[in-house]
Scaffold this active site. Structure first.
Site, PDB file in Angstrom:
ATOM      1  CE1 TYR A 135       2.753   6.935   5.325  1.00 56.25           C
ATOM      2  CE2 TYR A 135       1.797   5.986   7.304  1.00 56.25           C
ATOM      3  CZ  TYR A 135       1.825   6.101   5.929  1.00 56.25           C
ATOM      4  OH  TYR A 135       0.937   5.401   5.156  1.00 56.25           O
TER       5      TYR A 135
ATOM      6  CB  SER B  69      -2.317   6.157   6.902  1.00 58.20           C
ATOM      7  OG  SER B  69      -1.874   5.093   7.730  1.00 58.20           O
TER       8      SER B  69
HETATM    9  N1  LIG Z   1      -0.066  -0.413   2.203  1.00 60.78           N
HETATM   10  C1  LIG Z   1      -0.539  -0.049   3.359  1.00 60.78           C
HETATM   11  O1  LIG Z   1      -0.660  -0.860   4.275  1.00 60.78           O
HETATM   12  C2  LIG Z   1      -0.984   1.377   3.591  1.00 60.78           C
HETATM   13  C3  LIG Z   1      -1.621   1.685   4.798  1.00 60.78           C
HETATM   14  C4  LIG Z   1      -2.057   2.975   5.025  1.00 60.78           C
HETATM   15  C5  LIG Z   1      -1.878   3.946   4.040  1.00 60.78           C
HETATM   16  N2  LIG Z   1      -1.244   3.633   2.879  1.00 60.78           N
HETATM   17  C6  LIG Z   1      -1.096   4.700   1.871  1.00 60.78           C
HETATM   18  O2  LIG Z   1      -1.494   4.217   0.601  1.00 60.78           O
HETATM   19  C7  LIG Z   1      -0.801   4.931  -0.425  1.00 60.78           C
HETATM   20  C8  LIG Z   1      -0.155   3.929  -1.360  1.00 60.78           C
HETATM   21  O3  LIG Z   1       0.823   3.190  -0.635  1.00 60.78           O
HETATM   22  P1  LIG Z   1       1.266   1.705  -0.977  1.00 60.78           P
HETATM   23  O4  LIG Z   1       1.300   0.961   0.291  1.00 60.78           O
HETATM   24  O5  LIG Z   1       0.484   1.195  -2.123  1.00 60.78           O
HETATM   25  O6  LIG Z   1       2.786   2.009  -1.362  1.00 60.78           O
HETATM   26  P2  LIG Z   1       3.729   1.546  -2.558  1.00 60.78           P
HETATM   27  O7  LIG Z   1       3.475   0.117  -2.906  1.00 60.78           O
HETATM   28  O8  LIG Z   1       5.092   1.971  -2.134  1.00 60.78           O
HETATM   29  O9  LIG Z   1       3.238   2.437  -3.791  1.00 60.78           O
HETATM   30  C9  LIG Z   1       3.495   3.805  -3.852  1.00 60.78           C
HETATM   31  C10 LIG Z   1       3.183   4.314  -5.239  1.00 60.78           C
HETATM   32  O10 LIG Z   1       3.471   5.716  -5.285  1.00 60.78           O
HETATM   33  C11 LIG Z   1       4.464   5.977  -6.292  1.00 60.78           C
HETATM   34  N3  LIG Z   1       5.314   7.078  -5.851  1.00 60.78           N
HETATM   35  C12 LIG Z   1       6.136   7.092  -4.778  1.00 60.78           C
HETATM   36  N4  LIG Z   1       6.793   8.271  -4.710  1.00 60.78           N
HETATM   37  C13 LIG Z   1       6.353   9.022  -5.763  1.00 60.78           C
HETATM   38  C14 LIG Z   1       6.663  10.317  -6.253  1.00 60.78           C
HETATM   39  N5  LIG Z   1       7.560  11.095  -5.653  1.00 60.78           N
HETATM   40  N6  LIG Z   1       6.028  10.763  -7.357  1.00 60.78           N
HETATM   41  C15 LIG Z   1       5.112   9.966  -7.998  1.00 60.78           C
HETATM   42  N7  LIG Z   1       4.789   8.728  -7.600  1.00 60.78           N
HETATM   43  C16 LIG Z   1       5.403   8.265  -6.487  1.00 60.78           C
HETATM   44  C17 LIG Z   1       5.217   4.643  -6.435  1.00 60.78           C
HETATM   45  O11 LIG Z   1       5.911   4.503  -7.672  1.00 60.78           O
HETATM   46  P3  LIG Z   1       7.490   4.960  -7.863  1.00 60.78           P
HETATM   47  O12 LIG Z   1       8.251   4.376  -6.707  1.00 60.78           O
HETATM   48  O13 LIG Z   1       7.872   4.410  -9.190  1.00 60.78           O
HETATM   49  O14 LIG Z   1       7.461   6.447  -7.851  1.00 60.78           O
HETATM   50  C18 LIG Z   1       4.044   3.676  -6.319  1.00 60.78           C
HETATM   51  O15 LIG Z   1       3.319   3.618  -7.522  1.00 60.78           O
HETATM   52  C19 LIG Z   1       0.198   5.837   0.304  1.00 60.78           C
HETATM   53  O16 LIG Z   1      -0.335   7.137   0.417  1.00 60.78           O
HETATM   54  C20 LIG Z   1       0.326   5.186   1.672  1.00 60.78           C
HETATM   55  O17 LIG Z   1       0.723   6.108   2.653  1.00 60.78           O
HETATM   56  C21 LIG Z   1      -0.778   2.366   2.639  1.00 60.78           C
END
Ligand SMILES: NC(=O)c1ccc[n+]([C@@H]2O[C@H](COP(=O)([O-])OP(=O)(O)OC[C@H]3O[C@@H](n4cnc5c(N)ncnc54)[C@H](OP(=O)(O)O)[C@@H]3O)[C@@H](O)[C@H]2O)c1
Length: 265
Positions: free
Chosen positions: A166, A152
């Site tokens: 985080y 991130s």
């Molecule tokens: N979106 C952004 O702006 C952004 C920016 C920088 C970095 N990121 C990074 O991108 C990645 C994805 O984030 P996102 O924004 O797409 O978040 P999200 O929409 O909350 O998706 C997270 C995914 O991970 C799964 N997950 C969460 N906890 C888990 C666990 N304990 N075991 C297995 N699966 C799990 C969730 O499904 P369940 O809840 O069903 O487990 C979901 O499929 C993360 O590493 C985040 O830090 C995102």
């Protein structure tokens, strides 16, 4: 030098953690649309199974859901074992599942700290350890296997919100990427990280009430990220074109990190 040679990922096998929504779904869709068989994981089985079916139907390509909790060693072992039972080798491991937690510094809980560190850092290390043999089985000098860790920009810049573990966890992801890259490049497994900026997702959405307009206005590109931005970068890293890129953390943030003028007078 044709695009079809440089960027083809057809007939490969990928594992995408957290593939049920958000950034994991974006990468999964990009892979499926280009002929990759994809295993996706998440904790909530119904949503995961439904998403796998939706994406399989849309792209006419196999997307296989494996529900599991990757914040525990049991979950990680069960997940890797299930894929070992089905495949002799895999080509790409996308360590995407992640979590955030915010609380004031004075009352920040151990529960919040551990939740973030266990999923964002510990699980990436042990997933890579458990999948190493499967990645090795499909790896060659000409066509290495790939690991992409999702970090991130909060691991590069100081986050505005009180999400203490985080940013630290994501900085750890970026450094772990270099450490694992140094070890695994010798075995034809290339490890890189993507550091996303704002992408619409459940994680970001809950922090801004699903209104991305303010975030978009502040972004140098005047918008948030799209599935094409994320899938395109992941495909580059997994393709022939990305086969000389090792240990990098590549931002996909519209320019937030690299064009910040905060430190300039
Ligand atoms: N979106 C952004 O702006 C952004 C920016 C920088 C970095 N990121 C990074 O991108 C990645 C994805 O984030 P996102 O924004 O797409 O978040 P999200 O929409 O909350 O998706 C997270 C995914 O991970 C799964 N997950 C969460 N906890 C888990 C666990 N304990 N075991 C297995 N699966 C799990 C969730 O499904 P369940 O809840 O069903 O487990 C979901 O499929 C993360 O590493 C985040 O830090 C995102």
């Amino acid at each position: 030098m044709k695009i079809s040679n440089l960027f083809s990922i057809e007939n490969k096998i990928a594992v995408v953690t957290g593939g049920s929504r958000g950034i994991g779904e974006m990468i999964t869709a990009g892979f499926l649309a280009n002929g990759v068989k994809v295993y996706i994981s998440a904790r909530k089985a119904p949503a995961l199974i439904e998403k796998a079916k939706e994406l399989s139907d849309k792209y006419q390509q196999e997307c296989i859901p494996i529900p599991c909790d990757l914040s525990t060693m049991e979950g990680i072992e069960e997940f890797s074992k299930t894929i070992e039972d089905n495949e002799d080798g895999i080509d790409f491991l996308i360590n995407n599942a992640g979590a955030a937690w915010g609380e004031p510094l004075e009352s920040f809980s151990e529960k919040g700290w551990d939740k973030v560190m266990d999923l964002n850092v510990k699980s990436i290390f042990f997933l890579t350890q458990k999948f190493k043999n499967l990645l090795s089985n499909n790896a060659s000098e000409d066509d290495p296997s790939r690991v992409i860790n999702i970090g991130s920009i909060d691991g590069l810049n100081v986050p505005a919100m009180e999400t203490y573990p985080y940013g630290a966890s994501k900085a750890a992801v970026h450094h772990l990427t270099r450490v694992l890259a140094a070890k695994l490049v010798k075995e034809n497994i290339l490890v890189n990280a993507i550091a996303p900026g704002p992408y619409p997702s459940a994680m970001l959405g809950s922090a801004v009430n699903h209104d991305y307009s303010e975030i978009a206005k502040r972004n140098p590109r005047n918008r948030v990220g799209t599935p094409e931005d994320m899938a395109g970068l992941a495909i580059f890293l997994c393709s022939r074109a990305g086969a000389y890129t090792v240990g990098e953390t590549i931002t996909s943030d519209g320019g937030i990190v690299k064009t910040s003028t905060h430190n300039l007078s």
